[in-house]
Design an enzyme around this catalytic site. Sequence first.
Site, PDB file in Angstrom:
ATOM      1  N   SER A  44      -2.552   5.341  -4.028  1.00 53.75           N
ATOM      2  CA  SER A  44      -1.763   4.978  -5.219  1.00 53.75           C
ATOM      3  C   SER A  44      -1.864   3.553  -5.632  1.00 53.75           C
ATOM      4  CB  SER A  44      -0.158   5.304  -4.930  1.00 53.75           C
ATOM      5  OG  SER A  44       0.144   6.334  -3.910  1.00 53.75           O
ATOM      6  N   TYR A  45      -2.041   2.826  -4.807  1.00 55.29           N
ATOM      7  CA  TYR A  45      -2.317   1.314  -5.430  1.00 55.29           C
ATOM      8  C   TYR A  45      -3.655   0.794  -5.097  1.00 55.29           C
ATOM      9  CZ  TYR A  45       2.661   2.277  -5.300  1.00 55.29           C
ATOM     10  OH  TYR A  45       3.650   3.027  -5.333  1.00 55.29           O
ATOM     11  N   SER A  46      -4.646   1.558  -4.493  1.00 57.36           N
ATOM     12  CA  SER A  46      -5.589   1.202  -3.948  1.00 57.36           C
ATOM     13  C   SER A  46      -6.844   1.958  -4.273  1.00 57.36           C
ATOM     14  CB  SER A  46      -5.625   0.727  -2.569  1.00 57.36           C
ATOM     15  OG  SER A  46      -5.238   1.994  -1.896  1.00 57.36           O
ATOM     16  N   LYS A  63     -10.966  -1.729   1.239  1.00 55.65           N
ATOM     17  CA  LYS A  63      -9.938  -1.361   0.448  1.00 55.65           C
ATOM     18  C   LYS A  63      -9.481  -2.448  -0.589  1.00 55.65           C
ATOM     19  CE  LYS A  63      -5.087   0.388   1.337  1.00 55.65           C
ATOM     20  NZ  LYS A  63      -4.366   1.119   2.342  1.00 55.65           N
ATOM     21  N   ASP A 113     -12.825  -1.151   9.369  1.00 57.00           N
ATOM     22  CA  ASP A 113     -14.115  -0.250   9.977  1.00 57.00           C
ATOM     23  C   ASP A 113     -14.148   0.935   9.071  1.00 57.00           C
ATOM     24  OD1 ASP A 113     -14.638  -1.107  12.608  1.00 57.00           O
ATOM     25  OD2 ASP A 113     -12.733  -0.332  13.256  1.00 57.00           O
ATOM     26  N   GLU A 119     -11.162  12.203   6.752  1.00 54.02           N
ATOM     27  CA  GLU A 119      -9.613  12.496   7.424  1.00 54.02           C
ATOM     28  C   GLU A 119      -9.777  13.870   8.464  1.00 54.02           C
ATOM     29  OE1 GLU A 119      -6.982  13.129   4.069  1.00 54.02           O
ATOM     30  OE2 GLU A 119      -7.393  11.011   3.575  1.00 54.02           O
ATOM     31  N   ASP A 158       4.398   7.190  10.338  1.00 58.43           N
ATOM     32  CA  ASP A 158       3.848   8.074   9.421  1.00 58.43           C
ATOM     33  C   ASP A 158       2.746   8.828   9.722  1.00 58.43           C
ATOM     34  OD1 ASP A 158       3.676   9.813   6.883  1.00 58.43           O
ATOM     35  OD2 ASP A 158       2.860   8.043   5.750  1.00 58.43           O
ATOM     36  N   GLU A 162      -3.898  13.565   7.822  1.00 59.17           N
ATOM     37  CA  GLU A 162      -4.250  12.588   6.644  1.00 59.17           C
ATOM     38  C   GLU A 162      -4.513  11.121   7.114  1.00 59.17           C
ATOM     39  OE1 GLU A 162      -1.139  14.161   4.314  1.00 59.17           O
ATOM     40  OE2 GLU A 162      -2.241  13.372   2.539  1.00 59.17           O
ATOM     41  N   ASP A 176      -3.291   3.838   7.779  1.00 62.13           N
ATOM     42  CA  ASP A 176      -2.200   3.642   7.044  1.00 62.13           C
ATOM     43  C   ASP A 176      -0.975   3.101   7.900  1.00 62.13           C
ATOM     44  OD1 ASP A 176      -0.721   3.911   4.682  1.00 62.13           O
ATOM     45  OD2 ASP A 176      -1.043   6.493   4.602  1.00 62.13           O
TER      46      ASP A 176
HETATM   47  P1  ATP Z   1      -1.395   6.038  -0.862  1.00 59.44           P
HETATM   48  O1  ATP Z   1      -1.547   4.593  -1.017  1.00 59.44           O
HETATM   49  O2  ATP Z   1      -1.014   6.744  -2.009  1.00 59.44           O
HETATM   50  O3  ATP Z   1      -0.427   6.436   0.352  1.00 59.44           O
HETATM   51  P2  ATP Z   1      -3.672   6.220   0.833  1.00 59.44           P
HETATM   52  O4  ATP Z   1      -2.906   5.584   1.802  1.00 59.44           O
HETATM   53  O5  ATP Z   1      -4.516   7.450   1.356  1.00 59.44           O
HETATM   54  O6  ATP Z   1      -2.966   6.500  -0.108  1.00 59.44           O
HETATM   55  P3  ATP Z   1      -6.163   4.254   0.886  1.00 59.44           P
HETATM   56  O7  ATP Z   1      -5.235   3.804   2.207  1.00 59.44           O
HETATM   57  O8  ATP Z   1      -6.133   3.356  -0.127  1.00 59.44           O
HETATM   58  O9  ATP Z   1      -4.681   5.208   0.226  1.00 59.44           O
HETATM   59  O10 ATP Z   1      -6.876   5.410   1.177  1.00 59.44           O
HETATM   60  C1  ATP Z   1      -7.462   5.953   0.133  1.00 59.44           C
HETATM   61  C2  ATP Z   1      -8.336   7.021   0.518  1.00 59.44           C
HETATM   62  O11 ATP Z   1      -9.696   6.462   1.022  1.00 59.44           O
HETATM   63  C3  ATP Z   1      -7.986   7.987   1.702  1.00 59.44           C
HETATM   64  O12 ATP Z   1      -7.968   9.212   1.344  1.00 59.44           O
HETATM   65  C4  ATP Z   1      -8.831   7.730   2.989  1.00 59.44           C
HETATM   66  O13 ATP Z   1      -9.128   8.908   3.336  1.00 59.44           O
HETATM   67  C5  ATP Z   1     -10.017   6.817   2.390  1.00 59.44           C
HETATM   68  N1  ATP Z   1     -10.111   5.791   3.426  1.00 59.44           N
HETATM   69  C6  ATP Z   1      -9.190   4.802   3.553  1.00 59.44           C
HETATM   70  N2  ATP Z   1      -9.400   4.216   4.791  1.00 59.44           N
HETATM   71  C7  ATP Z   1     -10.704   4.457   4.866  1.00 59.44           C
HETATM   72  C8  ATP Z   1     -11.592   3.930   5.906  1.00 59.44           C
HETATM   73  N3  ATP Z   1     -11.480   2.964   6.723  1.00 59.44           N
HETATM   74  N4  ATP Z   1     -12.825   4.651   5.966  1.00 59.44           N
HETATM   75  C9  ATP Z   1     -13.176   5.795   5.248  1.00 59.44           C
HETATM   76  N5  ATP Z   1     -12.403   6.286   4.290  1.00 59.44           N
HETATM   77  C10 ATP Z   1     -11.092   5.480   4.147  1.00 59.44           C
END
Ligand code: ATP
Length: 324
Positions: A44-46, A63, A113, A119, A158, A162, A176
């Site tokens: 949502s923010y990234s 990120k 990492d 997921e 949480d 996912e 997360d």
């Molecule tokens: P929201 O902020 O809406 O809850 P989110 O927590 O999934 O969403 P991000 O943490 O920005 O938001 O991640 C966005 C997407 O990028 C996710 O679907 C995740 O599968 C992927 N992702 C996040 N971190 C990594 C990582 N370290 N390596 C590979 N993919 C990643």
Amino acid sequence: EEWQEQGAAVTARRETDGSGQPQTRIVKKGVKDFNFGRTLGEGSYSTVLAATDRQTLKEYAIKVLDKRHIIKEKKVKYVNIERDTLNRLTEHPGIVRLYYTFQDERSLYFVLDLASGGELLGVLKKMGSFDIECTRFYGAEILDSVAYMHSRGVIHRDLKPENVLLDHEMHVKITDFGTAKILPDPQKSGIGSQEAPGDLTDGADTERAVSFVGTAEYVSPELLRDKNACKASDLWAFGCIIYQLLAGRPPFKAANEYLTFQKILALDYTFPDGFPEVARDLVERLLVLEPSNRLPVEHIKSHQFFDGVQWSKSLWRQKAPRLK
Ligand code: ATP
């Protein structure tokens, strides 16, 4: 607002000051130090991008968070919680590691990492469900990671498939931590330092959570009833995950959030036919309404369902089982 730059501590073994001791120097990185590649996902923010360190050629996930958007939506607190928890959880293979943070005028950058396996939810959806062997392996890696975060005074709040990412060898990397709860550092305050990881007797983790956090299907009854999350709330979610890996769907699922909450509070769920008996016994000891009556981490590890699992380092060195 204050955003801190942060570098990774690198121990340079060849550089000595004459004492023969390895010297630690802090390596600072910025946007220019990386080649940015494909988009891995969006939140949502990234936006999360694959990136390569130009110097070492090591691959990362970066990120990128939009500062204006975060401030406008009042999410600064959550961004800081994510950074602070990840900085506390750097010594375990099952947690996504934060290497560097930096910023430019527009954005904040978290260098993490790379979890190229995606997921756990995606893998599960593709397979439908897992067999006992795969469930035992992924369950064990998730539990070992949760035990570690609890021992470091972090409640995730949480946990769900996912938020369980997989690296290139299909080992677990939990992510997360934006809604995590940080307890007073057990190593600084002495609280909890004598206890086994995940022990429920730690009084410090019963502080009130301010608002609803988590995802409807995995949220614990105590959070719904008393707005109170504790370490055992993560173990409730863990019980939901074990159930889901074997059944292909979470135990509490309804047409909307309200109805899902009703089911959770009434412990209204059933096992599908053919659900393995030992796994059923474990799930029934985790999906218990009273958090203090849930099986604590050390007992989960010694439950018959995890018979044969080599806890500690060898779990992470083992080859991930072929998915079936
Ligand atoms: P929201 O902020 O809406 O809850 P989110 O927590 O999934 O969403 P991000 O943490 O920005 O938001 O991640 C966005 C997407 O990028 C996710 O679907 C995740 O599968 C992927 N992702 C996040 N971190 C990594 C990582 N370290 N390596 C590979 N993919 C990643």
